[in-house]
Design a protein around this motif. Sequence first.
Motif, PDB file in Angstrom:
ATOM      1  N   ARG A 275       1.360   5.825 -22.516  1.00  0.00           N
ATOM      2  CA  ARG A 275       1.075   6.770 -21.419  1.00  0.00           C
ATOM      3  C   ARG A 275       0.206   6.076 -20.371  1.00  0.00           C
ATOM      4  N   ASN A 276       0.699   6.070 -19.121  1.00  0.00           N
ATOM      5  CA  ASN A 276       0.000   5.334 -18.066  1.00  0.00           C
ATOM      6  C   ASN A 276      -0.017   6.127 -16.761  1.00  0.00           C
ATOM      7  N   LEU A 277      -1.180   6.085 -16.093  1.00  0.00           N
ATOM      8  CA  LEU A 277      -1.308   6.578 -14.730  1.00  0.00           C
ATOM      9  C   LEU A 277      -1.572   5.381 -13.832  1.00  0.00           C
ATOM     10  N   LEU A 278      -0.727   5.197 -12.821  1.00  0.00           N
ATOM     11  CA  LEU A 278      -0.887   4.121 -11.850  1.00  0.00           C
ATOM     12  C   LEU A 278      -1.265   4.748 -10.514  1.00  0.00           C
ATOM     13  N   VAL A 279      -2.365   4.271  -9.931  1.00  0.00           N
ATOM     14  CA  VAL A 279      -2.841   4.799  -8.656  1.00  0.00           C
ATOM     15  C   VAL A 279      -2.850   3.685  -7.622  1.00  0.00           C
ATOM     16  N   GLN A 280      -2.187   3.937  -6.494  1.00  0.00           N
ATOM     17  CA  GLN A 280      -2.261   3.008  -5.374  1.00  0.00           C
ATOM     18  C   GLN A 280      -2.743   3.770  -4.142  1.00  0.00           C
ATOM     19  N   PHE A 281      -3.350   3.037  -3.191  1.00  0.00           N
ATOM     20  CA  PHE A 281      -3.887   3.660  -1.985  1.00  0.00           C
ATOM     21  C   PHE A 281      -3.046   3.276  -0.777  1.00  0.00           C
ATOM     22  N   LYS A 282      -2.963   4.199   0.184  1.00  0.00           N
ATOM     23  CA  LYS A 282      -2.088   4.016   1.333  1.00  0.00           C
ATOM     24  C   LYS A 282      -2.501   2.839   2.211  1.00  0.00           C
TER      25      LYS A 282
ATOM     26  N   LEU B  16      -2.391   7.691  -3.074  1.00  0.00           N
ATOM     27  CA  LEU B  16      -3.456   8.521  -2.521  1.00  0.00           C
ATOM     28  C   LEU B  16      -4.008   7.929  -1.228  1.00  0.00           C
ATOM     29  N   ASN B  17      -4.684   8.750  -0.455  1.00  0.00           N
ATOM     30  CA  ASN B  17      -5.401   8.254   0.708  1.00  0.00           C
ATOM     31  C   ASN B  17      -6.544   7.360   0.248  1.00  0.00           C
ATOM     32  N   GLY B  18      -6.768   6.274   0.982  1.00  0.00           N
ATOM     33  CA  GLY B  18      -7.869   5.402   0.637  1.00  0.00           C
ATOM     34  C   GLY B  18      -7.524   3.942   0.818  1.00  0.00           C
ATOM     35  N   THR B  19      -8.444   3.087   0.393  1.00  0.00           N
ATOM     36  CA  THR B  19      -8.294   1.641   0.493  1.00  0.00           C
ATOM     37  C   THR B  19      -8.583   1.019  -0.864  1.00  0.00           C
ATOM     38  N   HIS B  20      -8.513  -0.302  -0.930  1.00  0.00           N
ATOM     39  CA  HIS B  20      -8.777  -0.985  -2.198  1.00  0.00           C
ATOM     40  C   HIS B  20     -10.201  -0.734  -2.697  1.00  0.00           C
ATOM     41  N   THR B  21     -11.120  -0.435  -1.786  1.00  0.00           N
ATOM     42  CA  THR B  21     -12.519  -0.236  -2.179  1.00  0.00           C
ATOM     43  C   THR B  21     -12.891   1.231  -2.385  1.00  0.00           C
ATOM     44  N   THR B  22     -11.932   2.132  -2.302  1.00  0.00           N
ATOM     45  CA  THR B  22     -12.238   3.554  -2.498  1.00  0.00           C
ATOM     46  C   THR B  22     -12.958   3.839  -3.819  1.00  0.00           C
ATOM     47  N   PRO B  23     -12.591   3.210  -4.951  1.00  0.00           N
ATOM     48  CA  PRO B  23     -13.286   3.524  -6.214  1.00  0.00           C
ATOM     49  C   PRO B  23     -14.772   3.179  -6.221  1.00  0.00           C
ATOM     50  N   ILE B  24     -15.216   2.308  -5.312  1.00  0.00           N
ATOM     51  CA  ILE B  24     -16.646   1.963  -5.297  1.00  0.00           C
ATOM     52  C   ILE B  24     -17.383   2.681  -4.177  1.00  0.00           C
ATOM     53  N   ALA B  25     -16.737   3.657  -3.536  1.00  0.00           N
ATOM     54  CA  ALA B  25     -17.405   4.431  -2.488  1.00  0.00           C
ATOM     55  C   ALA B  25     -18.571   5.208  -3.089  1.00  0.00           C
ATOM     56  N   GLN B  26     -19.646   5.316  -2.345  1.00  0.00           N
ATOM     57  CA  GLN B  26     -20.823   6.040  -2.787  1.00  0.00           C
ATOM     58  C   GLN B  26     -21.135   7.142  -1.787  1.00  0.00           C
ATOM     59  N   ASP B  27     -22.033   8.025  -2.174  1.00  0.00           N
ATOM     60  CA  ASP B  27     -22.471   9.086  -1.269  1.00  0.00           C
ATOM     61  C   ASP B  27     -23.445   8.479  -0.269  1.00  0.00           C
TER      62      ASP B  27
END
Length: 264
Positions: free
Chosen positions: A172-179, A206-217
């Motif tokens: 079972r796999n979820l693959l996420v890529q950003f636009k 999804l919307n975002g970039t390669h660095t979206t997972p490290i976005a902070q508040d």
Amino acid sequence: MTNWVADWQDVTGNAVLLPANPRGIVHFLGGAFVAAAPQITYRFLLEFLARQRYVVVATPFVSSSLDHAALAQSALHSFETTLDRLLVTGRLRKRYLPVYSVGHSLGCKLHLLIGSLFSVERAGNISIAYNNYPARRSIPFLEQLSNLTELEFTPTPDQTHDLIAREYQVRRNLLVQFKNDDIDQTSVLHEILQKRFSSMVTLQTLNGTHTTPIAQDVNWQVGEAFSPLDAVGQWVKQSLYRDLNGLMLEILRWLDPTAKVRST
């Protein structure tokens, strides 16, 4: 209800979050150059998962080695050592919790190697912005060093894909890529896994970039008079958090389609 406060712990070298009454375990591996302190660089994403009652074990590593198979083995050993310590000391009381692998960029490749080279039991694998480029494209300035251009990762990108196609065991796999990600190779991985497991593989763009997972508040302090610069700062903050929030909700839906988001 009081606000939930993240209590990061160092357990045998891993950064760990232990929620009350956990329903699963997440082994997290980050991307090249940002994986050395995942509890800082991926704080928002990992603390969100802990708020949803997933134990988070984030394995730090430095991506200076070209031997990715050795990095994968080291990460697996580190995770298993930490899990054993949590069970032996009683900090983790449920022995049979589902384990999910979550990786970003290079971390995806390492989890895929773990699932191909070693006998592990995983309830699923989440690959975010998968990257498997050759060393000359992945390592800054390598192309300018003519005497080092023959250096390559082990296994090579082609060998990695062949290995996944033949040996990868996590169904079972979820693959996420950003636009807006020009170094993403998720489409290649999706094709390989579709041939191996067909309907067990989910691809989300999804919307975002390669660095979206490290976005902070971004804690943008507005001045006494709201200026154009303040407007830009607020827009950047909202954009970054919106993309990260979309990623977090997609991960949660895949982990448990019936789950309600817990904010405290």
